[in-house]
Structure formats: structure tokens, C-alpha cells
Design a protein around this motif. Structure first.
Motif, PDB file in Angstrom:
ATOM      1  N   SER A 124       0.832  -1.203   0.000  1.00 59.45           N
ATOM      2  CA  SER A 124       0.000   0.000   0.000  1.00 59.45           C
ATOM      3  C   SER A 124       0.862   1.247   0.000  1.00 59.45           C
ATOM      4  N   ALA A 125       1.998   1.188   0.685  1.00 59.53           N
ATOM      5  CA  ALA A 125       2.920   2.326   0.710  1.00 59.53           C
ATOM      6  C   ALA A 125       3.422   2.654  -0.689  1.00 59.53           C
ATOM      7  N   ILE A 126       3.705   1.618  -1.474  1.00 62.11           N
ATOM      8  CA  ILE A 126       4.145   1.857  -2.854  1.00 62.11           C
ATOM      9  C   ILE A 126       3.065   2.647  -3.604  1.00 62.11           C
ATOM     10  N   VAL A 127       1.807   2.255  -3.428  1.00 56.46           N
ATOM     11  CA  VAL A 127       0.702   2.927  -4.118  1.00 56.46           C
ATOM     12  C   VAL A 127       0.607   4.387  -3.680  1.00 56.46           C
ATOM     13  N   ILE A 128       0.706   4.637  -2.384  1.00 53.70           N
ATOM     14  CA  ILE A 128       0.655   6.010  -1.877  1.00 53.70           C
ATOM     15  C   ILE A 128       1.801   6.832  -2.464  1.00 53.70           C
ATOM     16  N   LEU A 129       2.994   6.271  -2.434  1.00 53.85           N
ATOM     17  CA  LEU A 129       4.166   7.017  -2.922  1.00 53.85           C
ATOM     18  C   LEU A 129       4.107   7.275  -4.423  1.00 53.85           C
ATOM     19  N   VAL A 130       3.607   6.328  -5.191  1.00 55.25           N
ATOM     20  CA  VAL A 130       3.452   6.568  -6.628  1.00 55.25           C
ATOM     21  C   VAL A 130       2.446   7.699  -6.847  1.00 55.25           C
ATOM     22  N   GLY A 131       1.371   7.707  -6.079  1.00 54.86           N
ATOM     23  CA  GLY A 131       0.414   8.801  -6.188  1.00 54.86           C
ATOM     24  C   GLY A 131       1.051  10.148  -5.886  1.00 54.86           C
ATOM     25  N   LEU A 132       1.880  10.182  -4.851  1.00 52.40           N
ATOM     26  CA  LEU A 132       2.583  11.426  -4.528  1.00 52.40           C
ATOM     27  C   LEU A 132       3.555  11.807  -5.636  1.00 52.40           C
ATOM     28  N   ASP A 133       4.167  10.819  -6.248  1.00 50.45           N
ATOM     29  CA  ASP A 133       5.170  11.080  -7.275  1.00 50.45           C
ATOM     30  C   ASP A 133       4.571  11.487  -8.618  1.00 50.45           C
ATOM     31  N   CYS A 134       3.538  10.793  -9.045  1.00 43.17           N
ATOM     32  CA  CYS A 134       3.048  11.070 -10.404  1.00 43.17           C
ATOM     33  C   CYS A 134       1.527  11.014 -10.529  1.00 43.17           C
ATOM     34  N   GLY A 135       0.828  11.117  -9.413  1.00 47.31           N
ATOM     35  CA  GLY A 135      -0.632  11.080  -9.473  1.00 47.31           C
ATOM     36  C   GLY A 135      -1.207  12.295 -10.174  1.00 47.31           C
ATOM     37  N   GLN A 136      -2.282  12.086 -10.890  1.00 44.38           N
ATOM     38  CA  GLN A 136      -2.924  13.169 -11.625  1.00 44.38           C
ATOM     39  C   GLN A 136      -3.619  14.091 -10.644  1.00 44.38           C
ATOM     40  N   THR A 137      -3.691  15.362 -10.986  1.00 43.23           N
ATOM     41  CA  THR A 137      -4.302  16.349 -10.097  1.00 43.23           C
ATOM     42  C   THR A 137      -5.470  17.091 -10.743  1.00 43.23           C
ATOM     43  N   GLU A 138      -5.697  16.864 -12.007  1.00 44.30           N
ATOM     44  CA  GLU A 138      -6.833  17.464 -12.699  1.00 44.30           C
ATOM     45  C   GLU A 138      -7.924  16.410 -12.809  1.00 44.30           C
ATOM     46  N   GLY A 139      -9.154  16.791 -12.547  1.00 45.96           N
ATOM     47  CA  GLY A 139     -10.259  15.848 -12.480  1.00 45.96           C
ATOM     48  C   GLY A 139     -10.408  14.912 -13.655  1.00 45.96           C
TER      49      GLY A 139
END
Length: 159
Positions: A64-79
């Protein structure tokens, strides 16, 4: 980012776990500063993922930490950024495939060898962290694996 810097972060993740933090907290906190998160907030964000999400033995906290960190690294921010979502999902799937390859499963119960009634009887009560706990659990190795997978991802981006 150097390999030595990443090695320190991997070691910090394991040290966090051995200090009593959950698998997810341990890994997220080791990389949080890269994304402007302080350690306390990182540990709070990751707290509920311990024990395979709320100690229900579902997806491993380190995974789950990997998923959180990937979101922080390259997660989209526009709807409606479907390309951004897709790019993030691609990285998540690639890194979780590496985790599965290294650890045999993404599921906490399977990693711990918990089955049937024992899994159904999972309680929300956290296990005491004793010497016996650390001897019988593979969790420190899973924390190290997840931290290393994410560190390698960051290093590959830099090269």
C-alpha cells in the motif's frame, strides 16, 4: 538522488518498522520529505493501512505504501486527466508486479500464511511488538522490499 541516498531511505524504512510503526507508515515516512510531507503527517496518512488495511489482512501495508508514494510522485491532479490517471496506474501496476515477483503475493494474509478461520478472526487489536513478533514475521523484509522497489523506481527516473 544517489544510490547511497536511496540505500539510507530503505534502511530508514526498516528502522521505522523495527521501532514499532506499521509497514505502510514505515515506507511512506522514509520518502515523505521528497513530496513536502513531514514525517508525522506521512505516518498519519499511512496509519490505517497497517495489517493489510486496518488489520483485515488484505493488501500488504508495505505494498500500500508503494501505491501512496506513486500517487505522490506522479498522481494526476486534474479531475478529467485520463492520461495522467493512466500513467499513474501504469507505474502502480509495474511496481506491484515487481513486489509480487519478489514476495509471492500482494495480500497480507497470504504473505503471513494466514488462512480460513484464522483470517476471518482477525481483530482490530494491534499485535504487541515483542522479540517473538519480529522473529516470526516476514514484515521487516517486506518493508525493505517495498522501499527498495520504490527507491529503484526513483533512481530509474533520474537516469
Amino acid at each position: 538522488m544517489t544510490t547511497q541516498e536511496m540505500d539510507k531511505r530503505v534502511a530508514q524504512a526498516v528502522e521505522n518498522f523495527m521501532s514499532g510503526y506499521g509497514c505502510c507508515q514505515s515506507v511512506v515516512a522514509a520518502f515523505a520529505d521528497l513530496y513536502g510531507l513531514d514525517e508525522v503527517m506521512a505516518k498519519r496518512i499511512a496509519a490505517g493501512f497497517g495489517g493489510g488495511v486496518g488489520r483485515m489482512r488484505m493488501m500488504c501495508g508495505a505494498v500500500s505504501a508503494i501505491v501512496i508514494l506513486v500517487g505522490l510522485d506522479c498522481g494526476q491532479t486534474e479531475g478529467d486527466d485520463r492520461a495522467g490517471k493512466s500513467a499513474c496506474y501504469k507505474v502502480v501496476q509495474e511496481l506491484l508486479a515487481k513486489s509480487t515477483e519478489q514476495n509471492g503475493s500482494l495480500i497480507c494474509a497470504e504473505i503471513l500464511g494466514i488462512q480460513g478461520r484464522e483470517k476471518a478472526a482477525c481483530s482490530y487489536i494491534a499485535s504487541p511488538r515483542t522479540a517473538e513478533y519480529y522473529k516470526t514475521r516476514p514484515c521487516a523484509a517486506k518493508v525493505e522490499s517495498a522501499a527498495r522497489i520504490f527507491a529503484d523506481y526513483l533512481l530509474s527516473k533520474a537516469s
